[in-house]
Design a protein around this motif. Sequence first.
Motif, PDB file in Angstrom:
ATOM      1  N   THR A 105       0.830  -1.208   0.000  1.00  0.00           N
ATOM      2  CA  THR A 105       0.000   0.000   0.000  1.00  0.00           C
ATOM      3  C   THR A 105       0.868   1.263   0.000  1.00  0.00           C
ATOM      4  O   THR A 105       0.530   2.244  -0.667  1.00  0.00           O
ATOM      5  N   VAL A 106       1.975   1.257   0.733  1.00  0.00           N
ATOM      6  CA  VAL A 106       2.862   2.421   0.749  1.00  0.00           C
ATOM      7  C   VAL A 106       3.449   2.656  -0.635  1.00  0.00           C
ATOM      8  O   VAL A 106       3.513   3.795  -1.127  1.00  0.00           O
ATOM      9  N   TRP A 107       3.875   1.595  -1.297  1.00  0.00           N
ATOM     10  CA  TRP A 107       4.470   1.725  -2.626  1.00  0.00           C
ATOM     11  C   TRP A 107       3.468   2.279  -3.636  1.00  0.00           C
ATOM     12  O   TRP A 107       3.773   3.202  -4.394  1.00  0.00           O
ATOM     13  N   VAL A 108       2.249   1.744  -3.635  1.00  0.00           N
ATOM     14  CA  VAL A 108       1.232   2.179  -4.604  1.00  0.00           C
ATOM     15  C   VAL A 108       0.839   3.634  -4.353  1.00  0.00           C
ATOM     16  O   VAL A 108       0.764   4.451  -5.288  1.00  0.00           O
ATOM     17  N   LEU A 109       0.590   3.996  -3.095  1.00  0.00           N
ATOM     18  CA  LEU A 109       0.162   5.363  -2.798  1.00  0.00           C
ATOM     19  C   LEU A 109       1.289   6.367  -3.038  1.00  0.00           C
ATOM     20  O   LEU A 109       1.028   7.506  -3.444  1.00  0.00           O
ATOM     21  N   THR A 110       2.526   5.963  -2.779  1.00  0.00           N
ATOM     22  CA  THR A 110       3.656   6.858  -3.066  1.00  0.00           C
ATOM     23  C   THR A 110       3.752   7.140  -4.564  1.00  0.00           C
ATOM     24  O   THR A 110       3.956   8.289  -4.984  1.00  0.00           O
ATOM     25  N   THR A 111       3.599   6.112  -5.358  1.00  0.00           N
ATOM     26  CA  THR A 111       3.637   6.288  -6.818  1.00  0.00           C
ATOM     27  C   THR A 111       2.522   7.215  -7.282  1.00  0.00           C
ATOM     28  O   THR A 111       2.734   8.085  -8.144  1.00  0.00           O
ATOM     29  N   PHE A 112       1.322   7.046  -6.723  1.00  0.00           N
ATOM     30  CA  PHE A 112       0.195   7.899  -7.136  1.00  0.00           C
ATOM     31  C   PHE A 112       0.403   9.337  -6.671  1.00  0.00           C
ATOM     32  O   PHE A 112       0.119  10.290  -7.416  1.00  0.00           O
ATOM     33  N   MET A 113       0.888   9.516  -5.423  1.00  0.00           N
ATOM     34  CA  MET A 113       1.049  10.872  -4.892  1.00  0.00           C
ATOM     35  C   MET A 113       2.125  11.651  -5.658  1.00  0.00           C
ATOM     36  O   MET A 113       2.056  12.871  -5.777  1.00  0.00           O
TER      37      MET A 113
END
Length: 281
Positions: free
Chosen positions: A156-164
């Motif tokens: 979840t951290v990886w996906v949200l970091t990429t989106f942000m």
Amino acid sequence: MKLTRQQRVLGRKFWIYLAALIVSVICVFPFYNAILTSLRTGQDLFLTNYLPTTFHWENYVNALGENGVGRSLLNSFVVATVTVGICLLVSITAAFALARVRFRGRKYILFTILCVSMFPQVAVLSGMFELVRFMGLYDSIGSLILSYTTFSLPFTVWVLTTFMRSLPVELEEAAIVDGASLWVIITKVFAPIMGPSLVTTGLLAFIGAWNEFMFALTFIISNDNRTVPVAIGMLQGASQYELPWGHIMAASVVVTIPIIALVLIFQKRIVSGLTAGAVKG
């Protein structure tokens, strides 16, 4: 014979619809067969009839009541919901730090998170077992929340970091000019924009916690604290040579319904979250 343009278009549509029909049948048939089997009992279980002939609803009553699957269903819901809540809360703050705050070693932290998200469960099972025992969480749903959160957080951290990272910096700068605090920027500015990605990652984390088997089998020994996958695996017939297929399929159908309902409710946000960042402009 030379085909007209309209005939070629109709031919292409025919093959597309035929391929879609074949894929749909392959995907839906296992669940359809599970529903048919859940409504049968005795010798009817072994008949190769793909149309409903009998309706033994007592399979559902016995699976949910007498075999304790209903209690396990509640345990799975609590574990998966708490896991998703913790993961999203921690992930969105961690993603903001990794995507917006410049500090030394940020790239290596992201690389470590990506590597950890690929670890197989069996590789950390013994270490996680010692941690659960040390914290006094053995045979409690707290052990599952801890282990599932540990495994879901890197993803979840990886996906949200990429989106942000794909969001414009002007949004953050405008909020700072207006005097917004860091917490207000995360919750009032970024969180509403990241709704589709939050729903997508949250649903994937929920499905992972809902279906997990190895940790649930290792960390829980009492029937009252078992989750659904283990409870279904523990179903037994009248003798050691009998498998209660009707009860097992009835429990499997009931377990699948919440996942289908969540996907149908959030389908628009899921599609938006999966396609976010696909087109840059």
